[in-house]
Design an enzyme around this catalytic site. Structure first.
Site, PDB file in Angstrom:
ATOM      1  N   ASN A  91      16.397  63.297  74.904  1.00  0.00           N
ATOM      2  CA  ASN A  91      17.205  63.735  76.041  1.00  0.00           C
ATOM      3  C   ASN A  91      18.637  63.987  75.600  1.00  0.00           C
ATOM      4  O   ASN A  91      19.175  63.293  74.738  1.00  0.00           O
ATOM      5  CB  ASN A  91      17.186  62.675  77.149  1.00  0.00           C
ATOM      6  CG  ASN A  91      15.773  62.390  77.640  1.00  0.00           C
ATOM      7  OD1 ASN A  91      14.883  63.223  77.478  1.00  0.00           O
ATOM      8  ND2 ASN A  91      15.566  61.217  78.196  1.00  0.00           N
ATOM      9  N   ASP A  93      20.984  64.079  77.975  1.00  0.00           N
ATOM     10  CA  ASP A  93      21.855  63.456  78.989  1.00  0.00           C
ATOM     11  C   ASP A  93      22.456  62.174  78.398  1.00  0.00           C
ATOM     12  O   ASP A  93      22.029  61.701  77.347  1.00  0.00           O
ATOM     13  CB  ASP A  93      21.058  63.172  80.286  1.00  0.00           C
ATOM     14  CG  ASP A  93      19.918  62.162  80.095  1.00  0.00           C
ATOM     15  OD1 ASP A  93      18.770  62.493  80.428  1.00  0.00           O
ATOM     16  OD2 ASP A  93      20.191  61.053  79.588  1.00  0.00           O
ATOM     17  N   HIS A 115      18.064  65.444  69.729  1.00  0.00           N
ATOM     18  CA  HIS A 115      18.199  66.849  70.138  1.00  0.00           C
ATOM     19  C   HIS A 115      19.625  67.179  70.572  1.00  0.00           C
ATOM     20  O   HIS A 115      19.856  68.211  71.215  1.00  0.00           O
ATOM     21  CB  HIS A 115      17.216  67.172  71.271  1.00  0.00           C
ATOM     22  CG  HIS A 115      15.796  67.198  70.801  1.00  0.00           C
ATOM     23  ND1 HIS A 115      14.732  67.214  71.682  1.00  0.00           N
ATOM     24  CD2 HIS A 115      15.251  67.209  69.568  1.00  0.00           C
ATOM     25  CE1 HIS A 115      13.600  67.248  70.992  1.00  0.00           C
ATOM     26  NE2 HIS A 115      13.891  67.228  69.705  1.00  0.00           N
ATOM     27  N   CYS A 123      31.738  72.935  66.500  1.00  0.00           N
ATOM     28  CA  CYS A 123      32.427  74.132  65.984  1.00  0.00           C
ATOM     29  C   CYS A 123      31.482  74.900  65.066  1.00  0.00           C
ATOM     30  O   CYS A 123      30.915  74.334  64.123  1.00  0.00           O
ATOM     31  CB  CYS A 123      33.676  73.699  65.202  1.00  0.00           C
ATOM     32  SG  CYS A 123      34.456  75.058  64.305  1.00  0.00           S
ATOM     33  N   ASN A 207       4.101  56.400  80.502  1.00  0.00           N
ATOM     34  CA  ASN A 207       4.296  57.735  81.067  1.00  0.00           C
ATOM     35  C   ASN A 207       3.762  57.777  82.485  1.00  0.00           C
ATOM     36  O   ASN A 207       3.023  56.879  82.915  1.00  0.00           O
ATOM     37  CB  ASN A 207       3.583  58.768  80.165  1.00  0.00           C
ATOM     38  CG  ASN A 207       4.169  60.151  80.315  1.00  0.00           C
ATOM     39  OD1 ASN A 207       5.324  60.392  79.979  1.00  0.00           O
ATOM     40  ND2 ASN A 207       3.374  61.057  80.861  1.00  0.00           N
TER      41      ASN A 207
HETATM   42  N1  APR Z   1       8.208  58.459  84.955  1.00  0.00           N
HETATM   43  C1  APR Z   1       7.576  58.523  83.755  1.00  0.00           C
HETATM   44  N2  APR Z   1       7.201  59.684  83.168  1.00  0.00           N
HETATM   45  C2  APR Z   1       7.493  60.824  83.818  1.00  0.00           C
HETATM   46  C3  APR Z   1       8.154  60.839  85.069  1.00  0.00           C
HETATM   47  C4  APR Z   1       8.516  59.587  85.642  1.00  0.00           C
HETATM   48  N3  APR Z   1       9.143  59.516  86.814  1.00  0.00           N
HETATM   49  N4  APR Z   1       8.283  62.141  85.462  1.00  0.00           N
HETATM   50  C5  APR Z   1       7.742  62.899  84.491  1.00  0.00           C
HETATM   51  N5  APR Z   1       7.248  62.111  83.507  1.00  0.00           N
HETATM   52  C6  APR Z   1       6.585  62.511  82.265  1.00  0.00           C
HETATM   53  C7  APR Z   1       5.710  63.731  82.401  1.00  0.00           C
HETATM   54  O1  APR Z   1       4.383  63.328  82.744  1.00  0.00           O
HETATM   55  C8  APR Z   1       5.755  64.317  80.986  1.00  0.00           C
HETATM   56  O2  APR Z   1       4.719  63.769  80.167  1.00  0.00           O
HETATM   57  O3  APR Z   1       7.596  62.865  81.346  1.00  0.00           O
HETATM   58  C9  APR Z   1       7.098  63.861  80.438  1.00  0.00           C
HETATM   59  C10 APR Z   1       8.127  64.974  80.365  1.00  0.00           C
HETATM   60  O4  APR Z   1       7.638  65.945  79.463  1.00  0.00           O
HETATM   61  P1  APR Z   1       8.536  67.228  79.148  1.00  0.00           P
HETATM   62  O5  APR Z   1       8.995  67.843  80.424  1.00  0.00           O
HETATM   63  O6  APR Z   1       7.766  68.038  78.144  1.00  0.00           O
HETATM   64  O7  APR Z   1       9.839  66.632  78.438  1.00  0.00           O
HETATM   65  P2  APR Z   1       9.954  66.096  76.947  1.00  0.00           P
HETATM   66  O8  APR Z   1       8.663  65.532  76.467  1.00  0.00           O
HETATM   67  O9  APR Z   1      11.161  65.230  76.898  1.00  0.00           O
HETATM   68  O10 APR Z   1      10.283  67.447  76.119  1.00  0.00           O
HETATM   69  C11 APR Z   1      10.563  67.268  74.741  1.00  0.00           C
HETATM   70  O11 APR Z   1      11.019  69.601  74.522  1.00  0.00           O
HETATM   71  O12 APR Z   1      11.911  71.457  75.465  1.00  0.00           O
HETATM   72  C12 APR Z   1      12.125  70.501  74.504  1.00  0.00           C
HETATM   73  O13 APR Z   1      14.202  69.776  73.703  1.00  0.00           O
HETATM   74  C13 APR Z   1      13.369  69.719  74.823  1.00  0.00           C
HETATM   75  O14 APR Z   1      13.759  67.371  74.439  1.00  0.00           O
HETATM   76  C14 APR Z   1      12.855  68.298  75.025  1.00  0.00           C
HETATM   77  C15 APR Z   1      11.533  68.307  74.284  1.00  0.00           C
END
Ligand code: APR
Length: 236
Positions: A91, A93, A115, A123, A207
């Site tokens: 993340n 954030d 990331h 820069c 998850n």
């Molecule tokens: N609690 C727990 N898990 C959750 C919740 C929640 N409230 N809401 C969503 N999720 C889970 C979803 O089920 C999913 O498996 O979080 C996961 C989010 O997956 P993505 O949207 O793919 O995000 P992420 O895995 O962080 O993406 C990885 O991809 O696009 C690039 O750089 C970007 O860092 C990012 C990377």
């Protein structure tokens, strides 16, 4: 079993309940934008105004959200963990940072944003990274180099994630690996569980629901992060 060396990987799911959109849900960030246009070096070169605006909007939104119970549970764990604890987040954030600022971690703790970070800029000429919480203009002059421009300090697709050697070294010696709120769709983070298994670590996925890599984990804990993470931390 007493765990000493802990590696936790987090993704967008840990910040979802704070109101930070995830990427691949139906209302995810990538739904509204073509990844190539806003998250690649080519996209930035082609249309810097579009890319800067995409991150300016996300940076502004960050000022309106707060860490949630999952961030705070991990900060509580880091405050009392007796051993090495590496928290690697995908993340960008600053919610983990804020939670650990509220509850200072023990000495063996380290947070890595593999990331990059929304609240930092880099820069293009010198590579210097500095704090940046305001907007970035399309052609933002760099204070670090006469010909440099300031870009988001974000790892775009096609770019190398940060601190990979440090992360791999920690995974090779960990005895507990926990993956929280990530879909396991993007490498190299999606491969971390394999390194942890090679180190004979206990591996846990936390998850909302089982991910595509669920079978690679010894255990799965499913539910909203603000419930599942505090419960898991309490059991540790
Ligand atoms: N609690 C727990 N898990 C959750 C919740 C929640 N409230 N809401 C969503 N999720 C889970 C979803 O089920 C999913 O498996 O979080 C996961 C989010 O997956 P993505 O949207 O793919 O995000 P992420 O895995 O962080 O993406 C990885 O991809 O696009 C690039 O750089 C970007 O860092 C990012 C990377």
């Amino acid at each position: 079993m007493i765990h000493k060396n802990l590696v936790i990987l987090t993704g967008a799911g840990v910040s979802a309940e704070s109101g930070v959109p995830t990427f691949r849900a139906s209302d995810g960030l990538w739904e509204g934008h073509r990844i190539e246009a806003v998250a690649t070096p080519e996209g930035f070169a082609a249309n810097p105004a579009l890319v800067q605006d995409f991150y300016n909007q996300r940076r502004r939104h960050l000022a309106t959200v707060q860490p949630n119970a999952a961030h705070r549970a991990l900060a509580d764990l880091a405050a009392r963990w007796d051993g090495d604890f590496l928290l690697v987040t995908q993340n960008v954030d600053d919610l983990h940072d804020r939670a650990h600022a509220e509850t200072p971690p023990a000495s063996g703790f380290e947070l890595i944003h593999m990331h990059g970070e929304l609240n930092k800029a880099r820069c293009t000429a010198s590579g210097v990274v500095c704090d940046w919480t305001g907007d970035l203009e399309a052609e933002q002059a760099s204070p670090h180099h006469p010909r440099g421009r300031m870009r988001p300090h974000i790892v775009w697709f096609g770019e190398m994630p940060l601190a990979m050697e440090r992360i791999e070294a920690a995974l090779e010696r960990c005895d507990l690996f926990v993956s929280i709120g990530t879909s396991g769709a993007v490498y190299p983070a999606a491969g971390f569980v394999q390194l942890a298994r090679m180190a004979c670590a206990r591996t846990v996925e936390i998850n909302l629901q089982p991910t595509q890599g669920a079978r690679l984990f010894d255990e799965g804990v499913y539910g909203p992060a603000t419930e599942a993470v505090p419960a898991f931390v309490a059991d540790l």
